[in-house]
Design a protein around this motif. Structure first.
Motif, PDB file in Angstrom:
ATOM      1  N   PHE A 113      -5.160   2.122   3.775  1.00  0.00           N
ATOM      2  CA  PHE A 113      -4.440   1.509   4.885  1.00  0.00           C
ATOM      3  C   PHE A 113      -2.953   1.650   4.599  1.00  0.00           C
ATOM      4  N   GLY A 114      -2.134   1.214   5.531  1.00  0.00           N
ATOM      5  CA  GLY A 114      -0.686   1.329   5.370  1.00  0.00           C
ATOM      6  C   GLY A 114      -0.107   2.286   6.402  1.00  0.00           C
ATOM      7  N   THR A 115       1.216   2.301   6.504  1.00  0.00           N
ATOM      8  CA  THR A 115       1.860   3.173   7.487  1.00  0.00           C
ATOM      9  C   THR A 115       1.793   4.640   7.058  1.00  0.00           C
ATOM     10  N   ALA A 152       0.829  -1.208   0.000  1.00  0.00           N
ATOM     11  CA  ALA A 152       0.000   0.000   0.000  1.00  0.00           C
ATOM     12  C   ALA A 152       0.864   1.259   0.000  1.00  0.00           C
ATOM     13  N   ASP A 153       1.904   1.273   0.825  1.00  0.00           N
ATOM     14  CA  ASP A 153       2.783   2.438   0.899  1.00  0.00           C
ATOM     15  C   ASP A 153       3.542   2.635  -0.415  1.00  0.00           C
ATOM     16  N   ARG A 154       4.007   1.544  -0.980  1.00  0.00           N
ATOM     17  CA  ARG A 154       4.727   1.651  -2.252  1.00  0.00           C
ATOM     18  C   ARG A 154       3.794   2.162  -3.348  1.00  0.00           C
ATOM     19  N   ARG A 155       2.566   1.670  -3.368  1.00  0.00           N
ATOM     20  CA  ARG A 155       1.599   2.118  -4.370  1.00  0.00           C
ATOM     21  C   ARG A 155       1.307   3.613  -4.184  1.00  0.00           C
ATOM     22  N   THR A 156       1.185   4.053  -2.941  1.00  0.00           N
ATOM     23  CA  THR A 156       0.926   5.465  -2.664  1.00  0.00           C
ATOM     24  C   THR A 156       2.041   6.347  -3.217  1.00  0.00           C
ATOM     25  N   VAL A 157       3.289   5.959  -2.946  1.00  0.00           N
ATOM     26  CA  VAL A 157       4.429   6.743  -3.426  1.00  0.00           C
ATOM     27  C   VAL A 157       4.536   6.660  -4.947  1.00  0.00           C
ATOM     28  N   LYS A 217       9.320  14.188   8.178  1.00  0.00           N
ATOM     29  CA  LYS A 217       8.333  13.447   8.979  1.00  0.00           C
ATOM     30  C   LYS A 217       8.820  12.050   9.365  1.00  0.00           C
ATOM     31  N   THR A 218      10.039  11.683   8.919  1.00  0.00           N
ATOM     32  CA  THR A 218      10.600  10.341   9.161  1.00  0.00           C
ATOM     33  C   THR A 218       9.608   9.248   8.772  1.00  0.00           C
ATOM     34  N   LEU A 219       9.038   9.388   7.587  1.00  0.00           N
ATOM     35  CA  LEU A 219       8.084   8.405   7.081  1.00  0.00           C
ATOM     36  C   LEU A 219       8.815   7.300   6.337  1.00  0.00           C
TER      37      LEU A 219
END
Length: 424
Positions: free
Chosen positions: A309-311, A276-281, A342-344
């Motif tokens: 969802f995701g971090t 999910a995080d990779r898709r968002t980026v 933001k240290t994301l």
């Protein structure tokens, strides 16, 4: 798909109906939870042992280095005979006047056939919840296949042209009778036939309706469904549609994994949140320079493609899409700086724009290798599938690079994209 259709030839009408019924029922969804340790080995132990055995067949860093030192495809073939691909690759031979790119494709097809055989073996022997879990892995390629078919039909209603799109379909996402689209009456609307006769019965139909129904007006609702769908597939950006459908699938698999519970949920939660995080980026980065990067499309359209969802959800996504009077991220440098502040997740990767894609692939391989780290869960099946796609991508890059005349420096730069999967 062709093999299944050939098998149905010569069957009585009743037998054919039964065959179609069981093909359809093979996608029945079994609900969780997945059960505990007391029944795990009885229900899933054999196939988990098999997929962990397949894990030992992945190419090692040393074998990749040997392949990248080859100067011809024949040398690559010889190097692969000492690996798990040996019995598959030895059947491939180059014709007398055959071009290198065709030889490269034959080598790749042989390697892909090995993976398809292993994955199909797992699916054919799976039952209950594991059967549903493996089916859901195929839904992504199935969605892509139908979207490619829609794109082809938008260009032409000639069945012969549509056949070309079917030849490029992902075999993992194969669905029975997909080839029957070319047998429909040429006078009819092929897109209408696709939705009315094929897509409506597939397990991915719900994702398409989830996408189209919110866009329908009362006037559209009074019309025939297929006509309405043709309207929307003409008006929307098909890349946006494909990304939205994959988002719905990812969210569905996340919810299903949570329903299964236990160690499967512990592992799959990490893997799917990474996805999910990779898709968002990736959606954000790929939108730079496109209409989706326009200020008035940040908050609604681009954010709508982010999984829920995701971090990075929701704070990181809010930064990317924009909030209130603040515009969303519109360039790579700003993206990297925002994440660093933001240290994301991915904040380190995003500091190097030139190597972003390569670094993300390394992170992907490392994350999915983690799927084999514990016992008694379905995450190893998902990791096996994802890691095999990485390995096939590596092999295709090696085959294509060596098949063309290139100098040493050019080859070295191309081979930087090869992603090692398991450390020695």
């Amino acid at each position: 798909m062709a093999s299944k259709e050939n098998k149905s030839e010569g069957l009585s009408e009743e037998a054919r109906r039964k065959a179609e019924y069981f093909e359809h029922m093979s996608y029945y969804r079994f609900n969780g939870p997945a059960g505990g340790l007391t029944t795990w080995n009885m229900e899933n132990g054999f196939l988990e042992a098999r997929v962990r055995g397949f894990r030992s067949g992945f190419l090692t860093p040393a074998e990749y280095k040997q392949l990248m030192q080859c100067n011809t495809l024949d040398e690559v073939k010889l190097a692969l005979t000492d690996t798990d691909y040996g019995q598959w690759i030895t059947t491939v031979s180059k014709g007398t006047d055959e071009k290198s790119d065709l030889y490269s494709k034959k080598l790749y097809d042989a390697c892909q056939a090995k993976f398809l055989g292993e994955f199909e073996y797992l699916r054919m022997n799976a039952t209950g919840i594991l059967q549903t879990f493996l089916d859901m892995i195929t839904y992504g390629p199935m969605i892509n296949n139908f979207c490619k078919l829609i794109i082809a039909i938008q260009k032409t209603d000639e069945p012969q042209e549509v056949v070309k799109a079917l030849k490029n379909a992902d075999p993992i996402g194969a669905y029975p009778h997909l080839n029957s689209i070319v047998a429909f009456d040429k006078q009819e609307d092929l897109l209408t036939d696709l939705f009315d006769s094929l897509l409506v019965d597939t397990p991915v139909a719900k994702y398409f309706w989830h996408y189209f129904l919110p866009e329908m007006t009362d006037e559209d609702d009074k019309k025939d469904d297929a006509g309405t769908l043709r309207k929307f597939t003409t008006e929307v950006e098909l890349d946006v549609m494909m990304n939205m459908l994959q988002k719905y699938l990812l969210e569905d698999m996340y919810n299903y994994s949570r329903e299964l519970g236990g160690e499967t949920w512990n592992i799959m939660k990490e893997l799917l949140e990474f996805e999910a995080d990779r898709r968002t980026v990736s959606v954000t980065v790929n939108s730079f320079g496109t209409a989706l990067n326009e200020p008035d499309r940040h908050d609604y359209e681009r954010k709508g493609l982010y999984p829920n969802f995701g971090t990075l959800y929701p704070d990181g996504q809010t930064i990317l899409s924009g909030y209130g009077p603040k515009p969303g991220v519109s360039d790579f440098a700003t993206l990297g700086n925002e994440f660093k502040t933001k240290t994301l997740r991915f904040s380190g990767i995003l500091q190097d724009e030139d190597n972003f894609v390569y670094a993300m692939r390394q992170e992907e391989a490392k994350m999915f290798a983690h799927g084999f780290s514990s016992q008694s869960h379905y995450g190893c099946f998902y990791s096996f599938y994802k890691l095999k796609l990485i390995e096939l991508r590596n092999l295709k890059l090696i085959f294509d690079t060596i098949s063309q005349p290139r100098d040493i420096e050019e080859r070295r730069n191309l081979f930087k994209s090869v992603t090692f999967i398991f450390d020695e």
